[in-house]
Design an enzyme around this catalytic site. Structure first.
Site, mmCIF file in Angstrom:
data_model
loop_
_atom_site.group_PDB
_atom_site.id
_atom_site.type_symbol
_atom_site.label_atom_id
_atom_site.label_comp_id
_atom_site.label_asym_id
_atom_site.label_seq_id
_atom_site.Cartn_x
_atom_site.Cartn_y
_atom_site.Cartn_z
ATOM 1 N N ASP A 1 0.872 -1.156 0.000
ATOM 2 C CA ASP A 1 0.000 0.000 0.000
ATOM 3 C C ASP A 1 0.924 1.224 0.000
ATOM 4 O O ASP A 1 2.139 1.098 0.219
ATOM 5 C CB ASP A 1 -0.892 -0.032 1.250
ATOM 6 C CG ASP A 1 -1.816 1.157 1.340
ATOM 7 O OD1 ASP A 1 -2.332 1.586 0.294
ATOM 8 O OD2 ASP A 1 -2.011 1.676 2.456
ATOM 9 N N ASP B 1 -0.093 5.041 1.187
ATOM 10 C CA ASP B 1 -0.281 5.954 2.314
ATOM 11 C C ASP B 1 -0.194 5.206 3.639
ATOM 12 O O ASP B 1 -0.892 4.214 3.852
ATOM 13 C CB ASP B 1 -1.624 6.665 2.198
ATOM 14 C CG ASP B 1 -1.665 7.605 1.009
ATOM 15 O OD1 ASP B 1 -0.733 8.420 0.881
ATOM 16 O OD2 ASP B 1 -2.610 7.527 0.206
#
Length: 211
Positions: A9, A11
């Site tokens: 991922d 963020d």
């Protein structure tokens, strides 16, 4: 555990974006007469338009996404790399890895460039799938583009929605406790407090060579 590829991922995993996103969502919530705390809890790991649908079903998510993108553009220096991100990605330079994010291609590319981080050959964005996190489609797509089975992918996620998506896709998941406590990432197969720990695990599994 056999690891053929690592899926990240963005963020809260590679970029330290919490403060910037908090400012964006607080500003948007107050302008719309919504409770910022309630809205904030709906944001993690999800596309902005999906958050809008849940937080304010009376608003047009397409229009609100444009507003949120404008607020995002004002946070040019608000997305520094997470500690250990540069070292880990450098170590992975000759290994299969990908990013799997609910963000959009343009803003993520700009943030990686500003942070001095490399982008992998395989990048999956929220717009690439019909059903975003917590649906498994994004991770299944990344595995397919890398030419490996989801079961051979190690996913690094910081949000419950992302962990759920990766587990549903059949991946092995490390819950990175940068934005959520370990108990909130209960579906993850294991948890780590830092990217340095993630790197050590990859070394222990033989996916990365020892420095």
């Amino acid at each position: 555990m056999t690891i053929s590829a690592v899926l990240f991922d963005v963020d809260g995993v590679l970029l330290d974006s919490t403060a910037a996103h908090r400012r964006i969502w607080t500003s948007w919530s107050l302008a719309r007469g919504l409770n910022p705390e309630k809205v904030w809890r709906l944001t993690f790991g999800r596309r902005p338009e999906d958050t809008v649908k849940d937080a304010a079903p009376h608003l047009d998510p397409v229009i609100e996404r444009r507003v949120l993108d404008e607020l995002l553009a004002q946070e040019k220096d608000g997305f520094p790399p997470l500690d250990g991100a540069a070292d880990l990605l450098e170590a992975l330079s000759d290994s299969p890895w990908a990013i799997v994010t609910s963000g959009d291609r343009t803003s993520v590319g700009e943030r990686f460039a500003a942070a001095g981080l490399p982008l992998p050959a395989v990048q999956v964005y929220g717009s690439d799938v019909e059903h975003a996190k917590p649906a498994p489609d994004c991770f299944a797509l990344a595995a397919s583009r890398l030419g490996v089975a989801p079961s051979a992918c190690l996913v690094v996620e910081d949000a419950p929605a992302g962990v759920s998506a990766a587990v549903a896709a059949g991946c092995t998941v490390i819950g990175l406790t940068t934005t959520h406590r370990e108990e909130s990432l209960g579906q993850a197969h294991m948890c780590a407090a830092s990217l340095a720990e993630v790197r050590n695990l990859l070394i222990a599994q033989g996916f990365l060579a020892r420095p």
